[in-house]
Design an enzyme around this catalytic site. Structure first.
Site, PDB file in Angstrom:
ATOM      1  N   LYS A   1     -67.646 -28.236  22.472  1.00  0.00           N
ATOM      2  CA  LYS A   1     -68.869 -28.137  21.649  1.00  0.00           C
ATOM      3  C   LYS A   1     -69.359 -26.697  21.556  1.00  0.00           C
ATOM      4  O   LYS A   1     -70.387 -26.420  20.962  1.00  0.00           O
ATOM      5  CB  LYS A   1     -69.984 -28.984  22.291  1.00  0.00           C
ATOM      6  CG  LYS A   1     -69.658 -30.452  22.421  1.00  0.00           C
ATOM      7  CD  LYS A   1     -70.855 -31.156  23.064  1.00  0.00           C
ATOM      8  CE  LYS A   1     -70.525 -32.595  23.387  1.00  0.00           C
ATOM      9  NZ  LYS A   1     -71.549 -33.174  24.276  1.00  0.00           N
TER      10      LYS A   1
ATOM     11  N   HIS B   1     -53.064 -15.148  39.225  1.00  0.00           N
ATOM     12  CA  HIS B   1     -52.976 -16.532  39.716  1.00  0.00           C
ATOM     13  C   HIS B   1     -52.946 -16.472  41.254  1.00  0.00           C
ATOM     14  O   HIS B   1     -51.919 -16.718  41.882  1.00  0.00           O
ATOM     15  CB  HIS B   1     -51.712 -17.180  39.150  1.00  0.00           C
ATOM     16  CG  HIS B   1     -51.634 -18.667  39.300  1.00  0.00           C
ATOM     17  ND1 HIS B   1     -52.490 -19.389  40.113  1.00  0.00           N
ATOM     18  CD2 HIS B   1     -50.783 -19.566  38.738  1.00  0.00           C
ATOM     19  CE1 HIS B   1     -52.146 -20.678  40.038  1.00  0.00           C
ATOM     20  NE2 HIS B   1     -51.132 -20.803  39.211  1.00  0.00           N
TER      21      HIS B   1
ATOM     22  N   ARG C   1     -59.107 -23.033  35.822  1.00  0.00           N
ATOM     23  CA  ARG C   1     -57.999 -22.420  35.056  1.00  0.00           C
ATOM     24  C   ARG C   1     -58.452 -22.258  33.624  1.00  0.00           C
ATOM     25  O   ARG C   1     -59.062 -23.173  33.048  1.00  0.00           O
ATOM     26  CB  ARG C   1     -56.755 -23.298  35.116  1.00  0.00           C
ATOM     27  CG  ARG C   1     -55.686 -22.849  34.131  1.00  0.00           C
ATOM     28  CD  ARG C   1     -54.396 -23.531  34.337  1.00  0.00           C
ATOM     29  NE  ARG C   1     -53.750 -23.063  35.560  1.00  0.00           N
ATOM     30  CZ  ARG C   1     -52.497 -23.344  35.901  1.00  0.00           C
ATOM     31  NH1 ARG C   1     -51.762 -24.089  35.123  1.00  0.00           N
ATOM     32  NH2 ARG C   1     -51.980 -22.878  37.014  1.00  0.00           N
TER      33      ARG C   1
ATOM     34  N   ARG D   1     -48.956 -28.862  39.052  1.00  0.00           N
ATOM     35  CA  ARG D   1     -49.026 -28.487  40.464  1.00  0.00           C
ATOM     36  C   ARG D   1     -50.387 -27.970  40.892  1.00  0.00           C
ATOM     37  O   ARG D   1     -50.940 -28.404  41.896  1.00  0.00           O
ATOM     38  CB  ARG D   1     -48.021 -27.365  40.781  1.00  0.00           C
ATOM     39  CG  ARG D   1     -46.682 -27.808  41.234  1.00  0.00           C
ATOM     40  CD  ARG D   1     -45.664 -26.788  40.799  1.00  0.00           C
ATOM     41  NE  ARG D   1     -45.683 -26.739  39.349  1.00  0.00           N
ATOM     42  CZ  ARG D   1     -44.996 -27.575  38.578  1.00  0.00           C
ATOM     43  NH1 ARG D   1     -44.191 -28.437  39.114  1.00  0.00           N
ATOM     44  NH2 ARG D   1     -45.078 -27.527  37.273  1.00  0.00           N
ATOM     45  N   THR D   2     -50.904 -27.006  40.156  1.00  0.00           N
ATOM     46  CA  THR D   2     -52.100 -26.332  40.662  1.00  0.00           C
ATOM     47  C   THR D   2     -53.261 -27.317  40.754  1.00  0.00           C
ATOM     48  O   THR D   2     -53.921 -27.425  41.785  1.00  0.00           O
ATOM     49  CB  THR D   2     -52.448 -25.123  39.772  1.00  0.00           C
ATOM     50  OG1 THR D   2     -51.289 -24.304  39.685  1.00  0.00           O
ATOM     51  CG2 THR D   2     -53.581 -24.312  40.360  1.00  0.00           C
TER      52      THR D   2
HETATM   53  C1  NCD Z   1     -47.516 -21.000  36.858  1.00  0.00           C
HETATM   54  C2  NCD Z   1     -48.743 -20.686  36.032  1.00  0.00           C
HETATM   55  O1  NCD Z   1     -49.478 -21.583  35.631  1.00  0.00           O
HETATM   56  O2  NCD Z   1     -48.941 -19.503  35.812  1.00  0.00           O
HETATM   57  N1  NCD Z   1     -47.485 -22.343  37.249  1.00  0.00           N
HETATM   58  C3  NCD Z   1     -48.109 -22.717  38.397  1.00  0.00           C
HETATM   59  O3  NCD Z   1     -49.301 -22.679  38.503  1.00  0.00           O
HETATM   60  N2  NCD Z   1     -47.323 -23.038  39.435  1.00  0.00           N
HETATM   61  C4  NCD Z   1     -46.266 -20.553  36.232  1.00  0.00           C
HETATM   62  C5  NCD Z   1     -45.964 -21.008  34.845  1.00  0.00           C
HETATM   63  O4  NCD Z   1     -46.721 -21.739  34.214  1.00  0.00           O
HETATM   64  O5  NCD Z   1     -44.902 -20.613  34.378  1.00  0.00           O
END
Ligand code: NCD
Length: 306
Positions: free
Chosen positions: A80, A129, A101, A51-52
């Protein structure tokens, strides 16, 4: 250079503005379809995501911009041994904005100190997040029409669940908020969040292991997955993974206007039968996330011009 590392980097009124922009995008998408023409978003994902990452990419495409990036750390120079800071300097030469991320808490912050373009934290370890929180806030706005006077139950892995930590921070700035923390003993909300966020803002909270007991008083139930990748051993994960499974039976005592949220991915913690209940909001949250990311990209690119 303005970045978004923590949800509290945005003031309450800036969050209101982002929500207003997202609602305008929903109503008039064509007005925004060329706003980022010629601009590039770099998605640097050192950890898995569906999703993200894809919602950042869809957001940039719907703004008329382009996307570059990687979705696995072993396909980048991190494999590396390159530092996050050098990666950020390098990407600043190619792109206009970064969504990052990383499994290490604080990595997007380190990147933001070296980058000459805005950096958005798309999830850092078990910490924060903030863009999931923006999705959650638009969902609460659309479902409840208010941020005040809400009783919110957080259920599942409150220790490692970064979406929980960020949303608790965001909600701590509104009045009349009550928090119910529902988790097994081993997965309780970290004490730094209790002390620095809940206690400091005088937010009343209770802790329980029982979802059934908490259910009747909740306006919002925020379910979460047990974060397998952050466990030190597999046995503990296997023992705790099915601590809570929300099914139609457990909703018997819930309010008729409950909003059931989940950042997704879901593993086992919400039975698919719940998906058809009008109180289920988790797939709406996904769509709301794209609109809020569009609003955020617009805001940060606008501020970068100054
Ligand atoms: C969440 C995350 O990555 O923290 N997912 C997301 O980005 N919607 C929740 C999860 O991974 O459980």
């Amino acid at each position: 250079m303005r970045s978004l590392i923590d949800i509290l980097d945005l003031s309450v009124s800036e969050i209101e503005e982002l929500i207003a922009t997202a609602c305008d995008i929903i109503d008039n998408p064509q007005k925004y379809s060329e706003k980022c023409k010629g601009k590039k978003l770099a998605t640097l994902f050192f950890e898995p995501s569906t999703r993200t990452r894809l919602s950042f990419e869809a957001a940039m495409y719907e703004l008329g911009g382009n996307v570059i990036g990687f979705s696995e750390s072993n396909s980048s120079s991190a494999a590396k041994g390159e530092s996050v800071s050098d990666t950020a300097k390098t990407i600043s030469c190619y792109a206009d904005i970064i969504a990052m991320r990383h499994p290490k808490e604080g990595a997007p912050y380190v990147a933001s100190k070296s980058a000459s373009i805005p950096v958005i934290n798309a999830g850092d370890g078990g910490h924060n997040h903030p863009t999931q929180t923006l999705a959650d806030l638009l969902t609460i706005h659309r479902e409840k029409g208010r941020f005040n006077n809400l009783t919110i139950g957080f259920c599942g892995d409150l220790k490692f669940g970064r979406t929980v930590h960020s949303l608790i921070n965001a909600m701590s700035r509104y009045s009349g908020i009550k928090v119910v923390l529902i988790s097994p003993n081993e997965l309780k909300l970290p004490s730094y969040v209790k002390k620095d966020v809940l206690d400091r803002n005088n937010i009343p909270y209770t802790e329980t292991e029982s979802l059934e007991e908490a259910m009747p008083e909740l306006d919002i139930l925020y379910m979460t997955r047990v974060q397998r990748e952050r466990f030190f051993n597999e046995e503990d994960y296997l023992r705790l993974k099915d601590s809570y499974i929300l099914d139609m039976d457990k909703l018997t005592n819930a309010r008729g206007d409950l909003s059931i949220m989940h950042p997704l991915p879901r593993v086992n913690e919400i039975s698919v039968a719940v998906d058809d209940d009008p109180r289920a909001c988790y797939f709406k949250q996904v769509l709301n996330g794209k609109y809020m990311r569009m609003a955020l990209i617009l805001k940060l690119l606008e501020e970068a011009k100054k």
